[in-house]
Scaffold this motif. Structure first.
Motif, PDB file in Angstrom:
ATOM      1  N   HIS A  55       1.052  -1.276   0.011  1.00  0.00           N
ATOM      2  CA  HIS A  55      -0.102   0.147   0.061  1.00  0.00           C
ATOM      3  C   HIS A  55       1.012   1.187  -0.075  1.00  0.00           C
ATOM      4  CE1 HIS A  55       0.629   1.146   4.303  1.00  0.00           C
ATOM      5  NE2 HIS A  55       0.598  -0.103   4.448  1.00  0.00           N
ATOM      6  N   ASP A  76       6.491   1.717   6.891  1.00  0.00           N
ATOM      7  CA  ASP A  76       5.266   1.379   6.397  1.00  0.00           C
ATOM      8  C   ASP A  76       4.653   2.250   5.183  1.00  0.00           C
ATOM      9  OD1 ASP A  76       2.515   0.239   6.509  1.00  0.00           O
ATOM     10  OD2 ASP A  76       2.120   0.834   8.630  1.00  0.00           O
ATOM     11  N   GLU A 106      -5.067   1.214   2.532  1.00  0.00           N
ATOM     12  CA  GLU A 106      -4.934   0.146   3.522  1.00  0.00           C
ATOM     13  C   GLU A 106      -5.198   0.752   4.904  1.00  0.00           C
ATOM     14  OE1 GLU A 106      -2.773  -2.791   6.237  1.00  0.00           O
ATOM     15  OE2 GLU A 106      -2.596  -0.599   5.841  1.00  0.00           O
ATOM     16  N   GLU A 133       4.576  -5.468   3.986  1.00  0.00           N
ATOM     17  CA  GLU A 133       4.513  -4.636   5.004  1.00  0.00           C
ATOM     18  C   GLU A 133       5.954  -4.756   5.915  1.00  0.00           C
ATOM     19  OE1 GLU A 133       2.226  -2.981   6.870  1.00  0.00           O
ATOM     20  OE2 GLU A 133       0.565  -3.095   5.074  1.00  0.00           O
TER      21      GLU A 133
HETATM   22 ZN    ZN Z   1       1.222  -0.974   6.452  1.00  0.00          ZN
END
Ligand code: ZN
Length: 395
Positions: free
Chosen positions: A100, A129, A163, A188
């Motif tokens: 994402h 992230d 996400e 991730e």
């Molecule tokens: Zn994430």
């Protein structure tokens, strides 16, 4: 160059190939860091479609330049989702690389939290992230093309725009692509600084409890009021008993609001509640309890909305088999790759939830996701890329 005949003809490279491959990625580490920085410096909060569409366009261009065929899935509320298909030498099912590009940081965060390199760490909003994870995809795909003169098997990349806010615009596409794939690798962040992959994730849900009371003047008519705030306080005491940490169930009323002024008995109060479950079979029971909440004060009306959004990613046989393959690859470079079960959910919960073998936490290694000190450890990048390339071949 780690290109040799064996690499091209076998999906199971010989024992001594991986150290060579590690050198390949080490030699390209600076270029990878540059790509990650480029992605971090285009801010992409989930709730800002124009900003996030900018990085969507950048990513589409980069993956297209790497030889992929881009398909844009238009979205209304969030940025468009980006699918990229790479053909492979054989006609086997593709591996789905899932990521994402939205972040939790509002536009302008870069001013106070710049993307910078200190002590072997790259800091910045979304660097862990998971913009480094997206850059790792590019790096692994490029390497496989160099080694095999094209990809050994088809690869589908799916880059999601929402996400961090529940994946409402992308979930159906994620699941449809997963159904066509042999396995799903989720980029991730790894768990912890030892870089464990994630083989289990809790299921995640959220509920909103709204209470309507009866307003009254707190001084003149206190007896006529039915306080929504008092009712909410009592309900929270009940809800907190739904926690069952021993069995992996946690319930957190993380946001409350209510009332208008101190001299008015509150007519409305609201709690937003985060819930986590360890196994899919816990979902129904917890949902039933939330919906069965009864008011203490009969003049207060309760309404509850929401539910479980992501079922748990359970460590089933498919997940375990992928982890075993990842361990075998890691062992080739004397790396004891660990696994972890984590409380947070990801889109991997969706793909594992429909029975497709999924390995999560394949992305960057670092600390501080969603926090001011978010960073990745740069020296970890080469072996993450190596692991990803190996898993694309072998998953
Ligand atoms: Zn994430």
């Amino acid at each position: 160059m780690p290109t040799n005949k064996r690499a091209r003809t076998s999906t199971r490279p010989s024992e001594n190939l991986y150290p060579e491959r590690l050198k390949y990625f080490e030699a390209r580490q600076d270029a990878l860091v540059k790509t990650i920085r480029e992605f971090v410096e285009v801010e992409s909060p989930s709730d800002n479609k124009p900003a996030s569409d900018r990085i969507g366009a950048l990513l589409a261009a980069r993956f297209e330049a790497a030889g992929g065929r881009v398909a844009i899935h238009r979205a209304e509320e969030y940025a468009d989702n980006i699918q990229v298909d790479f053909p492979g030498h054989d006609g086997s099912k593709p591996v789905l690389l899932l990521g994402h590009f939205d972040t939790v940081y509002p536009l302008g965060t870069l001013a106070s939290m710049p993307c910078q390199l200190t002590d072997g760490r790259l800091h910045g909003p979304g660097v862990l992230d998971m913009k480094s994870g997206i850059a790792l995809m590019l790096s692994a795909i490029q390497a496989l093309k160099d080694w095999h003169k094209g990809l050994p098997r088809p690869v589908t990349v799916f880059l999601v725009s929402d996400e961090e806010v529940g994946s409402s615009s992308s979930r159906q596409i994620t699941e449809a692509l997963a159904r066509k794939s042999a396995a799903v690798l989720v980029l991730e962040p790894a768990a912890g600084t030892r870089g464990a992959v994630k083989t289990a994730r809790k299921g995640v849900g959220d509920y909103t409890l709204t209470i309507k009371g009866v307003a009254a003047h707190a001084g003149l008519d206190p007896g006529k009021g039915h306080s929504a705030i008092l009712e909410l306080a009592r309900q929270i005491a009940v809800i907190s008993k739904f926690n069952d940490l021993r069995h992996g169930i946690s319930v957190n009323p993380g946001v409350i609001r209510g009332g208008t002024r101190t001299n008015v008995v509150a007519a409305e109060a609201v709690a937003e509640i985060d819930v986590r479950i360890k196994s899919a079979k816990q979902a129904a029971g917890l949902d039933r309890k939330m919906r069965a909440l009864k008011s203490f004060d009969k003049r207060c009306k309760l309404s509850i909305e929401g539910g479980i959004n992501r079922l748990p990613m359970e460590r089933n046989a498919g997940v375990a088999a992928l982890y075993k393959k990842a361990q075998e690859i890691a062992r080739q470079i004397d790396w004891q790759l660990e696994e972890a079960a984590v409380g947070g959910g990801s889109d991997g919960n969706f793909t594992a939830g429909i029975g497709i073998p999924t390995l999560d936490g394949m992305g960057g290694v670092g600390e501080g996701a969603h926090a001011l000190h978010e960073h990745i450890i740069i020296s970890e990048l080469p072996r993450r890329a190596l692991l990803l390339a190996g898993m694309i071949e072998n998953a």
